[in-house]
Design an enzyme around this catalytic site. Structure first.
Site, PDB file in Angstrom:
ATOM      1  N   ASP A  24      -0.061   5.094   0.916  1.00  0.00           N
ATOM      2  CA  ASP A  24      -0.305   6.205   2.065  1.00  0.00           C
ATOM      3  C   ASP A  24      -0.168   5.323   3.182  1.00  0.00           C
ATOM      4  O   ASP A  24      -1.111   4.439   3.629  1.00  0.00           O
ATOM      5  CB  ASP A  24      -1.618   6.878   1.777  1.00  0.00           C
ATOM      6  N   ASP A  28       0.950  -1.147   0.063  1.00  0.00           N
ATOM      7  CA  ASP A  28       0.040   0.082   0.052  1.00  0.00           C
ATOM      8  C   ASP A  28       1.089   1.140  -0.076  1.00  0.00           C
ATOM      9  O   ASP A  28       2.064   1.043   0.154  1.00  0.00           O
ATOM     10  CB  ASP A  28      -0.781  -0.071   1.178  1.00  0.00           C
TER      11      ASP A  28
HETATM   12  P1  B16 Z   1      -6.672   9.887  -4.198  1.00  0.00           P
HETATM   13  P2  B16 Z   1      -3.606   4.071  -0.016  1.00  0.00           P
HETATM   14  C1  B16 Z   1      -5.478   6.116  -0.041  1.00  0.00           C
HETATM   15  O1  B16 Z   1      -3.982   5.816  -0.376  1.00  0.00           O
HETATM   16  C2  B16 Z   1      -5.664   6.923   0.993  1.00  0.00           C
HETATM   17  O2  B16 Z   1      -5.173   6.647   2.103  1.00  0.00           O
HETATM   18  C3  B16 Z   1      -7.010   7.706   1.189  1.00  0.00           C
HETATM   19  O3  B16 Z   1      -7.181   8.709   2.254  1.00  0.00           O
HETATM   20  C4  B16 Z   1      -7.376   8.358  -0.376  1.00  0.00           C
HETATM   21  O4  B16 Z   1      -8.549   8.912  -0.068  1.00  0.00           O
HETATM   22  C5  B16 Z   1      -7.279   7.232  -1.384  1.00  0.00           C
HETATM   23  O5  B16 Z   1      -5.976   6.931  -1.472  1.00  0.00           O
HETATM   24  C6  B16 Z   1      -7.437   8.007  -2.913  1.00  0.00           C
HETATM   25  O6  B16 Z   1      -6.562   8.848  -2.977  1.00  0.00           O
HETATM   26  O7  B16 Z   1      -7.836  10.808  -3.910  1.00  0.00           O
HETATM   27  O8  B16 Z   1      -5.142  10.383  -4.406  1.00  0.00           O
HETATM   28  O9  B16 Z   1      -7.029   9.212  -5.542  1.00  0.00           O
HETATM   29  O10 B16 Z   1      -3.562   4.218   1.485  1.00  0.00           O
HETATM   30  O11 B16 Z   1      -4.513   3.285  -0.691  1.00  0.00           O
HETATM   31  O12 B16 Z   1      -2.359   4.106  -0.732  1.00  0.00           O
HETATM   32 MG    MG Z   2      -2.783   3.260   3.272  1.00  0.00          MG
END
Ligand code: B16
Ligand code: MG
Length: 211
Positions: free
Chosen positions: A10, A8
């Site tokens: 974030d 993953d």
């Molecule tokens: P985006 P991950 C996620 O990343 C984030 O944790 C989450 O807060 C966010 O809404 C989601 O990605 C979508 O991100 O708006 O940039 O498409 O933890 O799956 O790497």
């Molecule tokens: Mg994450």
């Protein structure tokens, strides 16, 4: 036998949660919606559209307004992300991925984010991942296993040959639903269903997970 690791982004490789918070907060303020840091915790690993639904707390809006708000939030987020550099990788993350690759293990990103490719580029990590599965790759977001299954197939591996590293409850559920070995990063209340749980990426014990 484990042949691939899917990370993953974030919360595992880097910490973009603060940028997501600032961007959602700006949108919420403009729209007169309440949004706290605690609310932001619920958005960990949650797709952009599902995040906005949570933010709206049942308030109905037109499809056009919904799309416009997602675009606006993403603009704020992208502005913040552009300031990132290689130093923003979480401690131990780059070293772990490199160590796995030196052992012949394939590596992938499995992130809900549609910005994952750009973030990996800014971190200067594009050379150490074989593939990036992101918010564009599949229709069903975590906790559906689709994203991780897609990443595994891109690596040419079966699910039981893969480890998934996740910091979100929905992400751990997705890995387990896909039949993969799950490594959870964070408190047990959040990622306790994973096969192995560590406080931080830097704490992952390769010997324990790989046997
Ligand atoms: P985006 P991950 C996620 O990343 C984030 O944790 C989450 O807060 C966010 O809404 C989601 O990605 C979508 O991100 O708006 O940039 O498409 O933890 O799956 O790497
Ligand atoms: Mg994450």
């Amino acid at each position: 036998m484990i042949k691939g690791w899917i990370f993953d982004l974030d919360g595992v490789i880097t910490d973009t949660a603060e940028f997501h918070f600032k961007a959602w907060k700006q949108l919420a303020d403009e729209e007169g919606l309440s949004f706290t840091r605690e609310d932001n915790e619920q958005l960990r690993g949650v797709s952009r559209a599902d995040s906005l639904r949570l933010l709206l707390k049942g308030k109905t809006v037109t499809d056009q307004h919904f799309e416009e708000m997602m675009t606006r939030k993403n603009g704020y987020y992208q502005e913040l992300v552009e300031k990132m550099g290689p130093e923003d990788a979480l401690p131990g993350a780059r070293e772990l991925v490199k160590e796995l690759r030196s052992r012949g293990i394939k590596t992938a990103i499995g992130s809900s984010s549609r910005n994952a490719g750009r973030v990996i580029e800014l971190l200067q990590m594009e050379d150490i991942f074989d593939t990036i599965a992101d918010g564009h790759s599949v229709a069903n977001a975590k906790p559906a296993p689709d994203l991780f299954l897609h990443a595994a197939s891109q690596l040419g591996l079966s699910p039981d040959e893969c480890v998934v590293v996740e910091d979100a409850e929905a992400g751990v559920e997705a890995a387990l639903a896909g039949g993969m070995c799950a490594v959870g990063i964070g408190p047990a209340e959040r990622v306790g269903k994973a096969h192995y749980v560590y406080a931080e990426t830097a704490d992952i014990d390769l010997k324990e997970v790989m046997g």
